[in-house]
Design an enzyme around this catalytic site. Structure first.
Site, PDB file in Angstrom:
ATOM      1  CB  SER A   4      -1.002   0.024   1.261  1.00 34.96           C
ATOM      2  OG  SER A   4      -1.925   1.086   1.048  1.00 34.96           O
ATOM      3  CG  HIS A   5      -0.075   3.617   3.085  1.00 29.27           C
ATOM      4  ND1 HIS A   5      -0.901   2.733   3.172  1.00 29.27           N
ATOM      5  CD2 HIS A   5       0.574   3.947   4.568  1.00 29.27           C
ATOM      6  CE1 HIS A   5      -1.071   2.260   4.614  1.00 29.27           C
ATOM      7  NE2 HIS A   5      -0.302   3.018   5.262  1.00 29.27           N
ATOM      8  CG  ASP A  29      -2.545   4.024  -1.673  1.00 31.91           C
ATOM      9  OD1 ASP A  29      -3.118   4.113  -2.771  1.00 31.91           O
ATOM     10  OD2 ASP A  29      -2.384   3.153  -0.898  1.00 31.91           O
ATOM     11  CG  ASP A  37      -2.494  -0.290  -2.652  1.00 31.11           C
ATOM     12  OD1 ASP A  37      -2.411   0.757  -2.125  1.00 31.11           O
ATOM     13  OD2 ASP A  37      -3.204  -1.184  -2.185  1.00 31.11           O
ATOM     14  CG  ASP A  57      -5.885   1.108  -1.475  1.00 31.21           C
ATOM     15  OD1 ASP A  57      -4.911   1.796  -1.259  1.00 31.21           O
ATOM     16  OD2 ASP A  57      -5.958  -0.006  -0.834  1.00 31.21           O
ATOM     17  NE  ARG A  58      -4.211   4.132   2.780  1.00 32.57           N
ATOM     18  CZ  ARG A  58      -3.788   4.231   4.029  1.00 32.57           C
ATOM     19  NH1 ARG A  58      -3.142   5.528   4.434  1.00 32.57           N
ATOM     20  NH2 ARG A  58      -3.698   3.174   4.980  1.00 32.57           N
ATOM     21  CE  LYS A  61      -7.647   1.588   1.563  1.00 32.05           C
ATOM     22  NZ  LYS A  61      -7.366   0.942   2.965  1.00 32.05           N
TER      23      LYS A  61
HETATM   24  C1  G1P Z   1      -4.496   1.907   8.554  1.00 36.56           C
HETATM   25  C2  G1P Z   1      -5.640   2.971   8.343  1.00 36.56           C
HETATM   26  C3  G1P Z   1      -6.819   1.924   8.040  1.00 36.56           C
HETATM   27  C4  G1P Z   1      -6.888   1.269   6.688  1.00 36.56           C
HETATM   28  C5  G1P Z   1      -5.731   0.421   6.930  1.00 36.56           C
HETATM   29  C6  G1P Z   1      -5.439  -0.278   5.310  1.00 36.56           C
HETATM   30  O1  G1P Z   1      -4.716   0.830   9.281  1.00 36.56           O
HETATM   31  O2  G1P Z   1      -5.904   3.544   9.744  1.00 36.56           O
HETATM   32  O3  G1P Z   1      -8.093   2.942   7.990  1.00 36.56           O
HETATM   33  O4  G1P Z   1      -7.879   0.559   6.721  1.00 36.56           O
HETATM   34  O5  G1P Z   1      -4.511   1.223   7.309  1.00 36.56           O
HETATM   35  O6  G1P Z   1      -5.210   0.708   4.677  1.00 36.56           O
HETATM   36  P1  G1P Z   1      -4.093   1.038  10.814  1.00 36.56           P
HETATM   37  O7  G1P Z   1      -2.638   1.383  10.524  1.00 36.56           O
HETATM   38  O8  G1P Z   1      -4.739   2.103  11.691  1.00 36.56           O
HETATM   39  O9  G1P Z   1      -4.488  -0.170  11.700  1.00 36.56           O
HETATM   40 ZN    ZN Z   2      -3.415   1.369  -0.487  1.00 36.32          ZN
END
Ligand code: G1P
Ligand code: ZN
Length: 542
Positions: A112-113, A276, A278, A280-281, A375
């Site tokens: 992801s990010h 981000d 991948d 999705d954000r 997302k």
């Molecule tokens: C974080 C975000 C949450 C999201 C997740 C995956 O998780 O807060 O909303 O769904 O990344 O992208 P957290 O690190 O808070 O558990």
């Molecule tokens: Zn992501």
């Protein structure tokens, strides 16, 4: 030729809500990927002859991992693997492909990010046939399997050329290499008024989209610049790089500061956005105004009917618990369903599948709808563009209008990153014990109405999830929420979510920090944050 290889378990292959996430060198250990992917396949049944979608965000080790997944899929009896060209598929595009092709499921390679590169992060996630992240039942089975695995099946042979479109065979399995953008674009065309958006760009509307050298580059370039006619240069950092150019591909005000500064500058375009690693954000910034993800969710829900895909209205809105309650006000006024779920996209899946919610969102910059089961960053950007084209107003005017209609939820999230895990756990335990004594207590002008440890009962499958965050609610509609991150890779991260409600019509244009001052101070003293974490200030405020 199928080969069975003996192996021994790795101790640490527990998939979290976003799959298995580790540093790249961990994944590079011999047999590490094989063990996990075989454990996924061993936890599923009925996939013989079926299709598997495979793709990732292009980060370091993406291609190597995909070669392994293809070999194991062939040896385990999948009929077909559909992979994005170059190994590229954004997470929402993978979700869409799984659904469009009626695949058995999919394997998404992404962290992801989180940063990429030889010392960066990597991840493997299994998505089910509905296109969404595997339910806990499956991830628990996978974890159990990783602890007892003794062998995996693979096929021998050279690596496949992931860059050439078309169909080939690996053993007896079909391997189709597809353009990663085509099916996703086709879906977006069914949802949005491309004609109106094209006309808006033709009329001089300017935007900048920062793909953060991550997976949305090819999607955004094709859709925004080529199809919608936004000028060349609209997309910046549009080539996916294995290390994301050394940056965190996290579209927040810290890591996407370049785009924030641009939006606040004298020569700001009408609209700025980012996505981000991948895809999705999303990050949404109008000229001179950052839109919080919680507000963005509320605005998208309130205006979705302006897009053809949602013209008949939305049936319900779902938001994660720490997300501000701005969306609730929209649901209330519209008389539609409103659901509060634990953090994590997977909790929306049942509501979407059951037709209870149309639009979902999280404060962490995730927004999406029932079009896929993830997302979707570009979807949010395109819905915003559709709304801007239909309303012919600026982002600032749309926000002011929204707050005047529904009131404004001032909101901020404070992250205390990489703090000692022991201190963070103690903080949560002590605060949890304190909760029953809080209702009725006064802190300055604030009076606690309720305090609890959030638990969720899924209205569709009846499952229960406890300990999803500590909530302190005040009589004036303010709220402080504490929870520990479930996705961090080092130490613990304490997230504190702070919110207050201003019904209007005055005081709708305050500075967020100022509107939240008293609550921010209280958030620190109430939980003894400095004592337990050694931090006076959060490391990131979003
Ligand atoms: C974080 C975000 C949450 C999201 C997740 C995956 O998780 O807060 O909303 O769904 O990344 O992208 P957290 O690190 O808070 O558990
Ligand atoms: Zn992501």
């Amino acid at each position: 030729m199928i080969k069975t290889v003996a192996t021994t378990p790795f101790a640490d292959q527990k998939p979290g809500t976003s799959g298995l996430r580790k540093k790249v060198p961990v994944f590079q250990q011999p047999r590490y990927v094989e063990n996990f992917v075989q454990s996924v396949f061993d936890s599923l049944s009925g996939f013989e002859g079926q299709a598997l979608v495979v793709g990732g965000d292009g980060r370091y080790f993406n291609r190597e991992a995909i070669q392994i997944v293809i070999r194991l899929a062939a040896a385990n009896g999948f009929g077909q693997v559909i992979v994005g060209q170059g190994g590229i598929l954004s997470t929402p595009a993978a979700s869409n492909l799984i659904r469009q092709r009626k695949a058995f499921g999919g394997i998404i390679l992404s962290a992801s990010h989180n940063p990429g590169g030889p010392d960066g992060d990597f991840g493997i996630k299994y998505n089910a046939g509905n296109g969404g992240p595997a339910p806990e039942k499956i991830t628990d089975a996978v974890f159990a399997r990783t602890k007892t695995i003794t062998e995996y099946k693979t096929v021998l042979g050279p690596d496949v050329d992931l860059d050439r479109l078309g169909t080939l065979h690996v053993g007896s399995m079909r391997l189709e290499i597809v353009d990663p953008v085509t099916d996703y674009l086709a879906l977006m065309e069914t949802l949005f008024d491309f004609g109106a958006i094209r006309a808006m760009f033709a009329g001089g509307f300017r935007m900048t989209f920062d793909a953060m050298s991550a997976v949305t580059g090819p999607y955004a370039t094709k859709i925004l610049e080529e199809v919608l006619g936004a000028g060349a240069g609209t997309v910046i950092n549009g080539t996916p790089l294995p290390d994301f150019g050394g940056h965190h591909p996290d579209p927040n005000l810290v890591h996407a500061k370049v785009i924030y500064d641009l939006a606040m500058s004298a020569d700001a375009p009408d609209f700025c956005a980012a996505s981000d690693g991948d895809g999705d954000r999303n990050l949404i910034i109008g000229r001179g105004m950052f839109v919080t993800p919680s507000d963005s969710l509320a605005v998208l829900a309130a205006n979705a009917h302006l897009a053809p895909g949602y013209a008949s209205g939305i049936v319900g809105i779902a938001r994660s618990m720490p997300t501000s309650r701005a969306a609730d006000r929209v649901a209330e006024k519209r008389g539609i369903g409103c659901y509060e779920t634990p953090t994590g996209w997977k909790f929306f899946g049942n509501l979407l599948d059951a037709g209870k919610a149309t639009i979902c969102g999280e404060e962490s910059a995730g927004t999406g709808s029932n079009h896929v089961r993830e997302k979707d960053g570009l979807w949010a950007v395109l819905l915003w563009l559709n709304i801007l084209a239909a309303r012919r107003q600026s982002v600032v005017d749309i926000m002011r209008d929204h707050w005047a209609t529904y009131g404004r939820n001032y909101y901020a999230r404070h992250d205390y990153e990489e703090v000692p895990a022991e201190g963070a756990n103690t903080l949560v335990t002590l605060l949890r014990d304190k909760l029953p004594g809080l209702p009725g207590r006064q802190f300055g002008t604030l009076t606690v109405a309720e305090a609890d440890d959030f638990a969720y009962h899924d209205p569709i499958d009846g499952s229960d999830s406890a300990h999803q965050g500590l909530r302190v609610m005040f009589t004036d509609g303010s709220r402080i929420v504490y929870r520990l991150s479930g996705t961090g890779t080092a130490g613990a991260t304490l997230r504190v979510y702070i919110e207050t409600f201003e019904p209007g019509p005055e005081r709708l244009d305050r500075d967020t920090g100022e509107a939240l001052t008293a609550l921010i101070d209280l958030s620190r003293s109430l939980a003894d944050i400095e004592k337990h974490t050694g931090r006076r200030e959060p490391s990131v405020i979003t």
